[in-house]
Design a protein around this motif. Structure first.
Motif, PDB file in Angstrom:
ATOM      1  N   ALA A  94      -5.590  -7.076  -1.224  1.00  0.00           N
ATOM      2  CA  ALA A  94      -5.855  -5.697  -0.791  1.00  0.00           C
ATOM      3  C   ALA A  94      -5.019  -5.344   0.437  1.00  0.00           C
ATOM      4  CB  ALA A  94      -7.338  -5.526  -0.488  1.00  0.00           C
ATOM      5  N   THR A 143      -1.374  -4.839  -0.890  1.00  0.00           N
ATOM      6  CA  THR A 143      -1.274  -3.623  -1.700  1.00  0.00           C
ATOM      7  C   THR A 143      -1.381  -2.371  -0.837  1.00  0.00           C
ATOM      8  OG1 THR A 143      -2.247  -4.791  -3.589  1.00  0.00           O
ATOM      9  CG2 THR A 143      -2.228  -2.389  -3.684  1.00  0.00           C
ATOM     10  N   GLU A 144      -2.249  -2.404   0.162  1.00  0.00           N
ATOM     11  CA  GLU A 144      -2.395  -1.263   1.055  1.00  0.00           C
ATOM     12  C   GLU A 144      -1.120  -1.033   1.856  1.00  0.00           C
ATOM     13  OE1 GLU A 144      -3.701   1.962   3.319  1.00  0.00           O
ATOM     14  OE2 GLU A 144      -4.282   1.163   1.365  1.00  0.00           O
ATOM     15  N   GLN A 145      -0.445  -2.087   2.267  1.00  0.00           N
ATOM     16  CA  GLN A 145       0.817  -1.919   2.976  1.00  0.00           C
ATOM     17  C   GLN A 145       1.871  -1.267   2.076  1.00  0.00           C
ATOM     18  OE1 GLN A 145       2.212  -2.246   6.057  1.00  0.00           O
ATOM     19  NE2 GLN A 145       0.082  -2.328   6.730  1.00  0.00           N
ATOM     20  N   SER A 171       1.205   0.730  -0.429  1.00  0.00           N
ATOM     21  CA  SER A 171       0.775   2.118  -0.592  1.00  0.00           C
ATOM     22  C   SER A 171       1.194   2.950   0.613  1.00  0.00           C
ATOM     23  CB  SER A 171      -0.738   2.193  -0.780  1.00  0.00           C
ATOM     24  OG  SER A 171      -1.137   1.589  -1.998  1.00  0.00           O
ATOM     25  N   LEU A 172       1.077   2.377   1.812  1.00  0.00           N
ATOM     26  CA  LEU A 172       1.513   3.070   3.023  1.00  0.00           C
ATOM     27  C   LEU A 172       3.018   3.307   3.005  1.00  0.00           C
ATOM     28  CD1 LEU A 172      -0.619   1.279   5.769  1.00  0.00           C
ATOM     29  CD2 LEU A 172      -0.766   3.681   5.099  1.00  0.00           C
ATOM     30  N   ALA A 207       0.558  -0.588  -6.392  1.00  0.00           N
ATOM     31  CA  ALA A 207       0.590   0.494  -5.400  1.00  0.00           C
ATOM     32  C   ALA A 207       1.341   1.705  -5.938  1.00  0.00           C
ATOM     33  CB  ALA A 207       1.238  -0.003  -4.110  1.00  0.00           C
ATOM     34  N   LYS A 220      -0.781   3.690  -8.403  1.00  0.00           N
ATOM     35  CA  LYS A 220      -1.805   4.485  -7.722  1.00  0.00           C
ATOM     36  C   LYS A 220      -1.249   5.816  -7.233  1.00  0.00           C
ATOM     37  CE  LYS A 220      -4.803   0.740  -6.048  1.00  0.00           C
ATOM     38  NZ  LYS A 220      -5.334   0.044  -4.841  1.00  0.00           N
TER      39      LYS A 220
END
Length: 294
Positions: A223, A226-228, A230-231, A265, A268
């Motif tokens: 997570a 993946t969040e990095q 997405s950023l 990512a 999404k």
């Protein structure tokens, strides 16, 4: 004695794809297989002029023994301004004796390698991160990555920074923290000293990516990665003109080793990645070999 390559061929080109962690060099001699080798990374933003000159003198020049290079194309991290590029070119000329040196950003090198002569979005995810809109000839739009303190989302340095912060603030499962302490034996004071008081903090933070890869199956670590990504997409890519109709290409060790999380990512955000190339050098060689053979 046998003659070196430089004694036989007149037109030889040296290409460099340089990041903060490592620099890959290739010598193109028309009619022969390129000679490829590696030195430590070079970044004129985080390294002093003296450090760069010393590295080139003792790590590059010995590998060019017997080879007289006629032209150098240096694509480097941190080579983002005319002043930096000019200084880097002068240093390369002084150290190697090569009369013609072209210094460009690693981003242009990535765009030439990934997109060729076609429109596209070229992205780098390595120690740092970067992106651009390329029109087949030039970079026409660019969102500044801002470095690992203000930006560089999705990079090894920022993922490493996030990992360290999460471990020191007890945000990850105990088994991961315990393994980190066993693997590295670093105290909080050690880490702070390396990040705030020594050179190359971005490379130091990125050096923890093998540990991230080791634990990527853990939901908390996946997570985080993946969040990095997405950023990176949200803060860098979504503002480009015609973003959703252009092919999106990635290169760099982080993009390559964490491709499943990168694809997740992108999905999404409603995007499809066209290619992930771990190393732009082969395509850069093809690009410049055509020039050398003209």
């Amino acid at each position: 004695p046998s003659r070196g390559l430089g004694d036989v061929y007149k037109r030889q080109i040296l290409i460099a794809d340089s990041g903060s962690t490592k620099t890959r060099w290739a010598v193109i001699v028309p009619g022969h297989q390129p000679s490829v080798f590696t030195t430590p990374g070079i970044n004129p933003v985080t390294m002093s002029h003296e450090e760069i000159q010393k590295l080139l003198t003792y790590r590059l020049v010995p590998q060019l023994s017997g080879i007289e290079v006629d032209r150098i194309y240096f694509y480097g991290a941190g080579c983002a301004t005319e002043a930096i590029c000019s200084s880097m070119a002068q240093t390369l000329t002084r150290v190697t004796g090569c009369p013609e040196v072209e210094v460009e950003s690693d981003l242009l090198g990535a765009a030439r390698a990934l997109c060729g002569h076609r429109d596209g979005i070229a992205c780098i995810l390595g120690t740092g991160s970067n992106s651009c809109l390329f029109n087949g000839t030039n970079i026409v739009e660019h969102v500044s990555p801002l470095g690992f303190i203000l930006g560089d989302e999705g990079s090894g340095a920022v993922i490493g920074r996030t990992l360290i912060g999460n471990i020191l603030k007890r945000q990850l499962p105990a088994e991961i923290t315990d393994d980190f302490n066993t693997t590295y034996g670093l105290t909080t004071a050690d880490i702070i000293a390396r990040v705030y008081r020594q050179t190359g903090p971005n490379a130091f933070l990125a050096s923890f990516m093998p540990f991230v890869a080791k634990h990527i199956a853990n939901p908390s670590v996946e997570a985080m990665v993946t969040e990095q990504f997405s950023l990176f997409i949200r803060r860098n890519l979504l503002g480009y003109t015609s973003m959703h109709r252009l092919p999106i290409h990635f290169t760099g060790s982080v993009a390559h080793h964490f491709a499943p999380q990168l694809h997740k990512a992108a999905e999404k955000s409603g995007l499809t990645i066209s290619s992930i190339d771990p190393d732009p050098m082969p395509r850069l060689l093809a690009y410049h070999t055509k020039i050398a053979e003209k």
